[in-house]
Design an enzyme around this catalytic site. Structure first.
Site, PDB file in Angstrom:
ATOM      1  N   ASP A  33       0.817  -1.223   0.000  1.00 44.57           N
ATOM      2  CA  ASP A  33       0.000   0.000   0.000  1.00 44.57           C
ATOM      3  C   ASP A  33       0.852   1.276   0.000  1.00 44.57           C
ATOM      4  OD1 ASP A  33      -2.325  -1.401   0.002  1.00 44.57           O
ATOM      5  OD2 ASP A  33      -3.121  -0.581   1.873  1.00 44.57           O
TER       6      ASP A  33
ATOM      7  N   GLY B 276      -6.760   9.019   9.457  1.00 39.86           N
ATOM      8  CA  GLY B 276      -5.337   8.700   9.365  1.00 39.86           C
ATOM      9  C   GLY B 276      -4.648   9.178   8.100  1.00 39.86           C
TER      10      GLY B 276
ATOM     11  N   ASN C  64       1.236   7.356   5.671  1.00 38.37           N
ATOM     12  CA  ASN C  64       2.632   6.889   5.794  1.00 38.37           C
ATOM     13  C   ASN C  64       2.800   5.688   6.726  1.00 38.37           C
ATOM     14  OD1 ASN C  64       2.023   8.494   7.993  1.00 38.37           O
ATOM     15  ND2 ASN C  64       4.057   9.406   8.122  1.00 38.37           N
TER      16      ASN C  64
ATOM     17  N   PRO D 180      -9.218   5.502   7.206  1.00 36.35           N
ATOM     18  CA  PRO D 180      -7.820   5.545   6.763  1.00 36.35           C
ATOM     19  C   PRO D 180      -7.698   6.458   5.543  1.00 36.35           C
ATOM     20  CG  PRO D 180      -8.836   3.440   6.179  1.00 36.35           C
ATOM     21  CD  PRO D 180      -9.904   4.274   6.822  1.00 36.35           C
TER      22      PRO D 180
ATOM     23  N   GLU E  28      -2.337  15.531  15.117  1.00 40.93           N
ATOM     24  CA  GLU E  28      -0.944  15.111  14.890  1.00 40.93           C
ATOM     25  C   GLU E  28      -0.585  15.565  13.487  1.00 40.93           C
ATOM     26  OE1 GLU E  28       1.089  13.683  17.019  1.00 40.93           O
ATOM     27  OE2 GLU E  28      -0.388  13.460  18.612  1.00 40.93           O
TER      28      GLU E  28
ATOM     29  N   CYS F 159       6.674  12.168   9.772  1.00 44.67           N
ATOM     30  CA  CYS F 159       6.312  13.529  10.207  1.00 44.67           C
ATOM     31  C   CYS F 159       7.394  14.180  11.062  1.00 44.67           C
ATOM     32  CB  CYS F 159       5.001  13.485  10.979  1.00 44.67           C
ATOM     33  SG  CYS F 159       5.003  12.286  12.302  1.00 44.67           S
TER      34      CYS F 159
ATOM     35  N   GLU G  37      -0.389  11.729  21.566  1.00 48.80           N
ATOM     36  CA  GLU G  37      -0.663  10.295  21.446  1.00 48.80           C
ATOM     37  C   GLU G  37       0.387   9.571  22.282  1.00 48.80           C
ATOM     38  OE1 GLU G  37      -1.021   9.544  17.107  1.00 48.80           O
ATOM     39  OE2 GLU G  37      -3.172   9.483  17.506  1.00 48.80           O
TER      40      GLU G  37
HETATM   41  P1  NDP Z   1      -3.723  14.803   4.619  1.00 48.53           P
HETATM   42  O1  NDP Z   1      -3.930  15.942   5.545  1.00 48.53           O
HETATM   43  O2  NDP Z   1      -3.790  15.052   3.175  1.00 48.53           O
HETATM   44  O3  NDP Z   1      -4.783  13.644   4.896  1.00 48.53           O
HETATM   45  C1  NDP Z   1      -4.933  13.055   6.160  1.00 48.53           C
HETATM   46  C2  NDP Z   1      -6.290  12.396   6.252  1.00 48.53           C
HETATM   47  O4  NDP Z   1      -7.305  13.385   6.251  1.00 48.53           O
HETATM   48  C3  NDP Z   1      -6.610  11.468   5.092  1.00 48.53           C
HETATM   49  O5  NDP Z   1      -7.326  10.370   5.584  1.00 48.53           O
HETATM   50  C4  NDP Z   1      -7.454  12.358   4.206  1.00 48.53           C
HETATM   51  O6  NDP Z   1      -8.263  11.634   3.323  1.00 48.53           O
HETATM   52  C5  NDP Z   1      -8.269  13.104   5.253  1.00 48.53           C
HETATM   53  N1  NDP Z   1      -8.827  14.375   4.822  1.00 48.53           N
HETATM   54  C6  NDP Z   1      -8.468  15.171   3.795  1.00 48.53           C
HETATM   55  N2  NDP Z   1      -9.198  16.301   3.802  1.00 48.53           N
HETATM   56  C7  NDP Z   1     -10.045  16.222   4.864  1.00 48.53           C
HETATM   57  C8  NDP Z   1     -11.044  17.098   5.402  1.00 48.53           C
HETATM   58  N3  NDP Z   1     -11.313  18.283   4.867  1.00 48.53           N
HETATM   59  N4  NDP Z   1     -11.714  16.693   6.506  1.00 48.53           N
HETATM   60  C9  NDP Z   1     -11.428  15.525   7.100  1.00 48.53           C
HETATM   61  N5  NDP Z   1     -10.505  14.656   6.624  1.00 48.53           N
HETATM   62  C10 NDP Z   1      -9.803  15.011   5.524  1.00 48.53           C
HETATM   63  O7  NDP Z   1      -2.330  14.166   5.047  1.00 48.53           O
HETATM   64  P2  NDP Z   1      -1.519  13.030   4.285  1.00 48.53           P
HETATM   65  O8  NDP Z   1      -2.343  11.795   4.249  1.00 48.53           O
HETATM   66  O9  NDP Z   1      -0.991  13.618   3.037  1.00 48.53           O
HETATM   67  O10 NDP Z   1      -0.323  12.736   5.292  1.00 48.53           O
HETATM   68  C11 NDP Z   1       0.875  13.431   5.285  1.00 48.53           C
HETATM   69  C12 NDP Z   1       0.886  14.480   6.370  1.00 48.53           C
HETATM   70  O11 NDP Z   1       0.604  13.879   7.621  1.00 48.53           O
HETATM   71  C13 NDP Z   1       2.217  15.158   6.533  1.00 48.53           C
HETATM   72  O12 NDP Z   1       2.029  16.540   6.689  1.00 48.53           O
HETATM   73  C14 NDP Z   1       2.766  14.578   7.810  1.00 48.53           C
HETATM   74  O13 NDP Z   1       3.686  15.401   8.459  1.00 48.53           O
HETATM   75  C15 NDP Z   1       1.536  14.343   8.598  1.00 48.53           C
HETATM   76  N6  NDP Z   1       1.736  13.306   9.611  1.00 48.53           N
HETATM   77  C16 NDP Z   1       1.814  13.663  10.936  1.00 48.53           C
HETATM   78  C17 NDP Z   1       2.077  12.716  11.902  1.00 48.53           C
HETATM   79  C18 NDP Z   1       2.144  13.088  13.356  1.00 48.53           C
HETATM   80  O14 NDP Z   1       2.041  12.202  14.193  1.00 48.53           O
HETATM   81  N7  NDP Z   1       2.324  14.345  13.719  1.00 48.53           N
HETATM   82  C19 NDP Z   1       2.295  11.319  11.555  1.00 48.53           C
HETATM   83  C20 NDP Z   1       2.153  11.037  10.151  1.00 48.53           C
HETATM   84  C21 NDP Z   1       1.896  12.022   9.222  1.00 48.53           C
HETATM   85  P3  NDP Z   1      -7.683  11.127   1.896  1.00 48.53           P
HETATM   86  O15 NDP Z   1      -6.207  11.036   2.012  1.00 48.53           O
HETATM   87  O16 NDP Z   1      -8.316   9.817   1.704  1.00 48.53           O
HETATM   88  O17 NDP Z   1      -8.085  12.179   0.936  1.00 48.53           O
END
Ligand code: NDP
Length: 491
Positions: A96, A152, A155, A179, A252, A286, A465
């Site tokens: 994935d 979620g 990554n 997810p 997060e 992150c 967390e």
């Molecule tokens: P995104 O913010 O693009 O997406 C995160 C989740 O939110 C996905 O499930 C996404 O759905 C969903 N989503 C998108 N738009 C909305 C909305 N308007 N309302 C509610 N949910 C929404 O992040 P990424 O998936 O691109 O992940 C990378 C980012 O995550 C990086 O910035 C990284 O630093 C951060 N991160 C932080 C961590 C921490 O613990 N601090 C750990 C891991 C990552 P979908 O993707 O299906 O569109």
């Protein structure tokens, strides 16, 4: 001619089983290392969303009425199943996400299981308070919040699901988990495992889809809390939406974390940390230390060793090959975004020490690879130094004085993590205490055990967390005053 292979279709997981949607809407999931569609997933349409809420309400009635010990016993069974299925689950994560098998095999499932185990152990030990107030007294109860939502990132899909489910379920809540659309399978497998372990139906439901499904969760009036992992910009939208129904939030979010390497540091160790904190999971972590500040006296030595080790020790290729230690980025779009940042870095005057291009390894020629990239001669105001890239791109900056580097390290709206390498024990603590970041390491980088709270300062997040305090974020305190005398009333 061989007939075309139809990819498998996964449904949403509601009330202990897979449930078909009514709209028939689906999305493709692509293996980032091959560019192939590996399966499809049904979107959580209105019928699924309605069923998910009804199921969660029913699940909460049963789960919250159990004692913490009973819940703990069931969750520990799930931990056992997760560990027993490590390889099957790790393989899903590799397909994935594109991350190397050598990581997923020992990190993703294990660290997820650790957190559930930790909170399963902790929940029965959570106690309220009791205090006498004259003859009267009050006591407090730690009660679950109710229905929580988890959203979620892509990554660490299974690990993120476990990190949210562990404390939420241990405290007696139920969780609706969404997810990322790019990595939806791990959470479904976790849902199967919970059911097999004896977690009642409705306690952990998985709803699938993109932003619209996330938005539905953040706005739903019956959901009490949202725990979100993702980008800063999305986090702000989630929080704004959650405010309408006054939901509790855990955020997060992203980072642009500094690593400070002082002249007296063990350079080899510091290089190891910088490489781990930039190239592990092909840079999609992150907490990555994407701004590496190196003190002038050790700068040349640091760069020389970093260049040699980056060019000699990194093996990109088919992530399932156990020798591969650099996988593919999550998507073609993301690969291009990272390459665009690299080109911008060159344009803004940063010097490329190594990398800087897409890779097409022989064992995975269609994958979305980017070479491990190091920029030197970076300046604080360059875009690559200021913005989160979320790929294998390290920026090196030189510094002279301790006070100067602290100021420069803190000069960002982000504050997720930070690291210091020095042999001077007093300086190590002095500097770390001044860095504006929630997760800090001294002569280490990246370790995140279940026992340690993690979360960001500034725009990198809200709440934590892991660690003991997280259980409090999944409970609410009820105070109960008990009168022992007749009421003294003026009426
Ligand atoms: P995104 O913010 O693009 O997406 C995160 C989740 O939110 C996905 O499930 C996404 O759905 C969903 N989503 C998108 N738009 C909305 C909305 N308007 N309302 C509610 N949910 C929404 O992040 P990424 O998936 O691109 O992940 C990378 C980012 O995550 C990086 O910035 C990284 O630093 C951060 N991160 C932080 C961590 C921490 O613990 N601090 C750990 C891991 C990552 P979908 O993707 O299906 O569109």
């Amino acid at each position: 001619m061989t007939p075309p292979v139809t990819p498998p279709i996964y449904q949403n997981f509601i009330h202990g089983r897979y449930l078909a949607n009514q709209s028939g809407e689906r999305f493709d999931v692509i293996n980032p290392a091959t560019d192939d569609v590996i399966y499809q997933v049904e979107v959580a349409d209105h019928a699924i969303q309605k069923a998910a809420i009804e199921s969660a309400k029913a699940g909460f009635e049963i789960w919250s009425a159990m004692t913490a010990i009973e819940r703990s016993r069931i969750l520990l069974k799930a931990v056992e199943l997760l560990r027993a299925r490590n390889d099957e689950l790790a393989r899903i994560e590799v397909l994935d996400t594109g991350k190397p098998w050598q990581e997923a095999e020992c990190v993703d499932v294990q660290t997820g299981a650790d957190v559930i185990e930790y909170f399963a152990g902790l929940a029965p030990a959570q106690v309220g308070q009791q205090q006498m107030v004259g003859d009267d007294f009050y006591y407090t109860r730690k009660e679950p919040l109710g229905i929580c939502a988890g959203i979620g990132a892509w990554n660490y899909p299974l690990q993120i699901a476990c990190w949210k489910a562990g404390p939420a379920l241990a405290a007696g809540n139920v969780l609706l988990f969404k997810p990322s659309e790019e990595t939806p399978l791990g959470a479904l497998k976790l849902a199967e495992i919970f059911i097999e372990a004896g977690v009642p139906e409705g306690v952990f439901n998985v709803v699938q889809g993109a932003a619209e499904v996330g938005q539905w969760l953040t706005a739903h009036p019956d959901i009490e809390k949202v725990s979100f992992t993702g980008e800063v910009g999305t986090g702000k939208k989630v929080m704004a939406s959650a405010a309408n129904t006054l939901k509790d939030v855990t955020m997060e979010l992203g980072g642009k974390s500094p690593l400070l390497v002082f002249d007296d540091a063990n350079v080899t160790e510091a290089v190891s940390a910088a490489m781990l904190g930039n190239f592990y999971t092909q840079g999609e972590v992150c907490t990555n230390c994407t701004r590496v500040f190196v003190q002038r006296g050790v700068y040349d030595k640091f760069i020389e060793e970093l260049k040699t080790r980056t060019e000699q020790n990194i093996v990109a290729g088919d992530p399932l090959d156990p020798n591969v230690n650099l996988g593919a980025l999550i998507s073609k779009v993301h690969q291009q975004l990272v390459l665009d940042y690299i080109n911008l870095g060159i344009k803004e005057g940063a010097k490329l020490l190594t990398g800087g291009e897409a890779l097409s390894p022989a064992s995975a020629p269609n994958g979305y690879f980017v070479a491990p990239t190091v920029f030197v001669d970076c300046q604080d105001d360059m875009t690559i130094v200021k913005e989160e890239i979320f790929g294998p791109v390290m920026s090196i900056l030189v510094f002279d004085e301790e006070a100067e580097v602290i100021k420069r390290a803190n000069n960002t709206h982000l504050g997720l993590a930070a690291g210091v390498f020095t042999q001077d024990i007093q300086r190590a603590h002095r500097v770390i205490h001044k860095l504006q970041a929630g997760i800090c390491w001294i002569n280490a980088y990246g370790n995140s055990p279940a026992e340690m709270p993690v979360g960001g300062y500034k725009h990198s997040g809200i709440g934590r967390e892991n660690g003991i305090e997280t259980l409090d974020h999944y409970t609410q305190t009820k105070s109960v005053y008990v009168g022992m005398n007749n009421i003294d009333s003026p009426f």
